[in-house]
Design a protein around this motif. Structure first.
Motif: not given
Length: 129
Positions: A60-62, A70-74, A125-128
């Protein structure tokens, strides 16, 4: 292209298989991180729920912040650590430590699987990762 990557041509079976493998990797990584940091067995179901909800939130964030590098991944990372904090005992520092260990484990597992060209290099399930 890896053996288990979706081909992008609507191959539903390959997409489901990649989703399942990545969810298993994410669940295992979160479970191992929780066991190492919390120092007790907290269960695979809790790790699975954390990985699944984390994957949905990350997606959803992506989806909603694709052009914000920068804001999305943080924001995704903050939500991931918040989710871990909600699911596991120990507070924010413990949640961050579980997240770091989970990320390292997922990256390591996916690197091994990608080396053998079995999966793409991502963990649901694990960001990045």
């Amino acid at each position: 292209m890896s053996v288990l990557q979706a081909t992008g041509d609507g191959d539903l079976a390959a997409t489901i298989l990649v989703f399942a493998i990545n969810l298993i990797v994410g669940t295992g990584a979160i479970h191992l991180g929780a066991m190492l940091v919390v120092d007790r067995d907290t269960g695979y179901v809790r790790a699975g729920i954390t990985a699944l909800v984390g994957a949905v939130v990350w997606a959803l964030v992506v989806f909603f912040l694709p052009g914000v590098p920068v804001l999305g991944p943080i924001l995704g990372l903050v939500i991931f650590v918040t989710l871990i904090n909600w699911q596991y005992p120990g507070g924010w520092v413990t949640a961050a430590a579980i997240g770091i260990v989970a990320w390292l484990v997922a990256v390591g597992l996916l690197w091994v699987l990608a080396t053998f060209d079995l999966v793409g290099f991502q963990a649901l399930g694990v960001p990045g990762a």
